[in-house]
Design a protein around this motif. Structure first.
Motif, PDB file in Angstrom:
ATOM      1  N   GLY A   1      34.891  36.155  22.379  1.00  0.00           N
ATOM      2  CA  GLY A   1      36.311  35.905  22.504  1.00  0.00           C
ATOM      3  C   GLY A   1      37.175  37.162  22.475  1.00  0.00           C
ATOM      4  N   LEU A   2      36.564  38.340  22.595  1.00  0.00           N
ATOM      5  CA  LEU A   2      37.328  39.590  22.604  1.00  0.00           C
ATOM      6  C   LEU A   2      37.866  39.919  23.993  1.00  0.00           C
ATOM      7  CD1 LEU A   2      35.080  41.833  20.329  1.00  0.00           C
ATOM      8  CD2 LEU A   2      37.243  40.705  19.740  1.00  0.00           C
ATOM      9  N   LEU A   3      37.213  39.395  25.015  1.00  0.00           N
ATOM     10  CA  LEU A   3      37.630  39.595  26.400  1.00  0.00           C
ATOM     11  C   LEU A   3      37.697  38.257  27.110  1.00  0.00           C
ATOM     12  CD1 LEU A   3      35.351  42.563  27.603  1.00  0.00           C
ATOM     13  CD2 LEU A   3      37.764  42.693  26.978  1.00  0.00           C
ATOM     14  N   THR A   4      38.622  38.170  28.060  1.00  0.00           N
ATOM     15  CA  THR A   4      38.631  37.039  28.993  1.00  0.00           C
ATOM     16  C   THR A   4      38.670  37.617  30.395  1.00  0.00           C
ATOM     17  OG1 THR A   4      41.051  36.876  28.975  1.00  0.00           O
ATOM     18  CG2 THR A   4      39.852  35.497  27.406  1.00  0.00           C
ATOM     19  N   ARG A   5      38.285  36.802  31.348  1.00  0.00           N
ATOM     20  CA  ARG A   5      38.363  37.197  32.753  1.00  0.00           C
ATOM     21  C   ARG A   5      39.545  36.470  33.380  1.00  0.00           C
ATOM     22  NH1 ARG A   5      32.490  37.484  32.290  1.00  0.00           N
ATOM     23  NH2 ARG A   5      31.807  39.486  33.138  1.00  0.00           N
ATOM     24  N   GLU A   6      40.434  37.245  33.982  1.00  0.00           N
ATOM     25  CA  GLU A   6      41.599  36.667  34.655  1.00  0.00           C
ATOM     26  C   GLU A   6      41.817  37.388  35.977  1.00  0.00           C
ATOM     27  OE1 GLU A   6      45.097  36.726  32.209  1.00  0.00           O
ATOM     28  OE2 GLU A   6      44.059  35.841  30.502  1.00  0.00           O
ATOM     29  N   ASP A   7      41.793  36.641  37.055  1.00  0.00           N
ATOM     30  CA  ASP A   7      42.050  37.190  38.394  1.00  0.00           C
ATOM     31  C   ASP A   7      41.186  38.413  38.692  1.00  0.00           C
ATOM     32  OD1 ASP A   7      44.047  35.245  38.805  1.00  0.00           O
ATOM     33  OD2 ASP A   7      45.544  36.517  37.827  1.00  0.00           O
ATOM     34  N   GLY A   8      39.926  38.373  38.300  1.00  0.00           N
ATOM     35  CA  GLY A   8      39.004  39.467  38.584  1.00  0.00           C
ATOM     36  C   GLY A   8      39.086  40.635  37.621  1.00  0.00           C
ATOM     37  N   ASP A   9      39.965  40.565  36.632  1.00  0.00           N
ATOM     38  CA  ASP A   9      40.106  41.634  35.639  1.00  0.00           C
ATOM     39  C   ASP A   9      39.577  41.182  34.291  1.00  0.00           C
ATOM     40  OD1 ASP A   9      41.354  43.357  37.417  1.00  0.00           O
ATOM     41  OD2 ASP A   9      43.381  42.788  36.787  1.00  0.00           O
TER      42      ASP A   9
ATOM     43  N   ASP B   1      45.992  46.714  28.551  1.00  0.00           N
ATOM     44  CA  ASP B   1      45.186  45.639  27.971  1.00  0.00           C
ATOM     45  C   ASP B   1      44.489  44.820  29.051  1.00  0.00           C
ATOM     46  OD1 ASP B   1      47.308  44.232  29.005  1.00  0.00           O
ATOM     47  OD2 ASP B   1      47.810  43.194  27.147  1.00  0.00           O
ATOM     48  N   ARG B   2      44.476  45.349  30.265  1.00  0.00           N
ATOM     49  CA  ARG B   2      43.846  44.684  31.409  1.00  0.00           C
ATOM     50  C   ARG B   2      43.185  45.755  32.277  1.00  0.00           C
ATOM     51  NH1 ARG B   2      45.939  39.876  33.395  1.00  0.00           N
ATOM     52  NH2 ARG B   2      44.836  39.199  35.230  1.00  0.00           N
ATOM     53  N   LEU B   3      41.879  45.578  32.550  1.00  0.00           N
ATOM     54  CA  LEU B   3      41.124  46.531  33.367  1.00  0.00           C
ATOM     55  C   LEU B   3      40.216  45.773  34.327  1.00  0.00           C
ATOM     56  CD1 LEU B   3      39.839  49.045  30.651  1.00  0.00           C
ATOM     57  CD2 LEU B   3      41.635  49.478  32.311  1.00  0.00           C
ATOM     58  N   GLY B   4      39.938  46.372  35.455  1.00  0.00           N
ATOM     59  CA  GLY B   4      38.919  45.831  36.331  1.00  0.00           C
ATOM     60  C   GLY B   4      37.561  46.015  35.679  1.00  0.00           C
ATOM     61  N   GLU B   5      36.633  45.133  35.999  1.00  0.00           N
ATOM     62  CA  GLU B   5      35.301  45.228  35.396  1.00  0.00           C
ATOM     63  C   GLU B   5      34.665  46.581  35.714  1.00  0.00           C
ATOM     64  OE1 GLU B   5      31.040  42.858  35.408  1.00  0.00           O
ATOM     65  OE2 GLU B   5      32.885  41.726  35.747  1.00  0.00           O
ATOM     66  N   HIS B   6      34.816  47.041  36.935  1.00  0.00           N
ATOM     67  CA  HIS B   6      34.243  48.336  37.322  1.00  0.00           C
ATOM     68  C   HIS B   6      34.851  49.473  36.483  1.00  0.00           C
ATOM     69  CE1 HIS B   6      32.349  51.353  39.829  1.00  0.00           C
ATOM     70  NE2 HIS B   6      33.530  51.945  39.956  1.00  0.00           N
ATOM     71  N   GLU B   7      36.169  49.433  36.275  1.00  0.00           N
ATOM     72  CA  GLU B   7      36.837  50.444  35.448  1.00  0.00           C
ATOM     73  C   GLU B   7      36.270  50.449  34.030  1.00  0.00           C
ATOM     74  OE1 GLU B   7      41.422  50.936  36.199  1.00  0.00           O
ATOM     75  OE2 GLU B   7      40.869  48.798  36.325  1.00  0.00           O
ATOM     76  N   PHE B   8      36.056  49.263  33.494  1.00  0.00           N
ATOM     77  CA  PHE B   8      35.528  49.106  32.143  1.00  0.00           C
ATOM     78  C   PHE B   8      34.128  49.711  32.046  1.00  0.00           C
ATOM     79  CE2 PHE B   8      33.397  46.769  28.745  1.00  0.00           C
ATOM     80  CZ  PHE B   8      34.346  46.764  27.734  1.00  0.00           C
ATOM     81  N   VAL B   9      33.276  49.373  33.011  1.00  0.00           N
ATOM     82  CA  VAL B   9      31.902  49.875  33.020  1.00  0.00           C
ATOM     83  C   VAL B   9      31.883  51.390  33.165  1.00  0.00           C
ATOM     84  CG1 VAL B   9      29.724  49.868  34.341  1.00  0.00           C
ATOM     85  CG2 VAL B   9      30.894  47.706  33.823  1.00  0.00           C
ATOM     86  N   VAL B  10      32.683  51.933  34.065  1.00  0.00           N
ATOM     87  CA  VAL B  10      32.748  53.378  34.275  1.00  0.00           C
ATOM     88  C   VAL B  10      33.238  54.084  33.010  1.00  0.00           C
ATOM     89  CG1 VAL B  10      33.987  55.204  35.528  1.00  0.00           C
ATOM     90  CG2 VAL B  10      32.948  53.307  36.776  1.00  0.00           C
ATOM     91  N   ALA B  11      34.242  53.502  32.347  1.00  0.00           N
ATOM     92  CA  ALA B  11      34.785  54.120  31.136  1.00  0.00           C
ATOM     93  C   ALA B  11      33.725  54.255  30.046  1.00  0.00           C
ATOM     94  CB  ALA B  11      35.972  53.314  30.618  1.00  0.00           C
TER      95      ALA B  11
END
Length: 146
Positions: free
Chosen positions: A51-59, A17-27
Motif C-alpha cells: 500500500g505504499l505505491l499505487t498505479r494511476e494512469d501509467g505512473d 510524488d508521482r513517477l513513471g515506472e521507468h523513472e522509478f526503476v532507473v532511479a
C-alpha cells in the motif's frame, strides 16, 4: 522503515510524488546503484502490495508523505525488501512510522495476542487500528491466514 526509505528515495530525488515506472526503476538501479532493474521492479510489486505505491494512469504514485522521508547518506537497501512481509511486520512498521517505539509496540502486540488468544498478525492489526492507523492491507493478509 527501510522499505519506505527505499521506495521514497526516487520521489525525494525528483521532488515529486508521482513517477513513471521507468523513472522509478532507473532511479534505484542506475542513479543510486542500489539494485538491479529486476529487483527495482520487484520492489514496486512489494510496495504496491504493502500500500505504499499505487498505479494511476501509467505512473507510480506514493501513498505516503515523501517529504517526510529522510534518506541517510549511508543507506543501502537490505535484501529483505524484496520479500513480501507478514501482516505483523506491516502493522508494526505502520506503528513505528507513526512514532511508536518498536519495543513498546511489540510488547503491546504480544499482550493482545496472549490476552485474546489470536495470532501475532491479528494482534498487530488490532493494535494498529486501536492506535488509529489504517492497515487494511495487513488486515486482509491476516484474514487470509485465518
Amino acid at each position: 522503515m527501510s522499505l519506505r526509505v527505499a521506495v521514497g528515495a526516487p520521489f525525494v530525488s525528483e521532488g515529486r510524488d508521482r513517477l513513471g515506472e521507468h523513472e522509478f526503476v532507473v532511479a534505484l538501479s542506475l542513479d543510486r546503484d542500489w539494485m538491479s532493474p529486476d529487483q527495482a521492479k520487484r520492489l514496486i510489486d512489494v510496495a504496491t502490495g504493502e500500500g505504499l505505491l499505487t498505479r494511476e494512469d501509467g505512473d507510480l504514485v506514493a501513498t505516503f508523505d515523501t517529504d517526510a522521508v529522510a534518506v541517510p547518506e549511508e543507506f543501502t537497501p537490505d535484501e529483505s525488501l524484496f520479500r513480501e512481509r507478514s501482516a505483523f511486520e506491516t502493522a508494526l512498521d505502520a506503528l513505528v512510522a507513526d512514532g511508536a517505539e518498536r519495543q513498546d509496540a511489540v510488547a503491546a502486540v504480544n499482550a493482545l495476542q496472549r490476552d485474546l488468544g489470536v495470532t501475532a498478525d491479528v494482534a498487530a492489526v488490532l493494535h494498529a487500528r486501536r492506535e488509529g492507523l489504517t492497515v487494511d492491507d495487513a488486515a486482509a493478509k491476516a484474514a487470509e491466514e485465518l
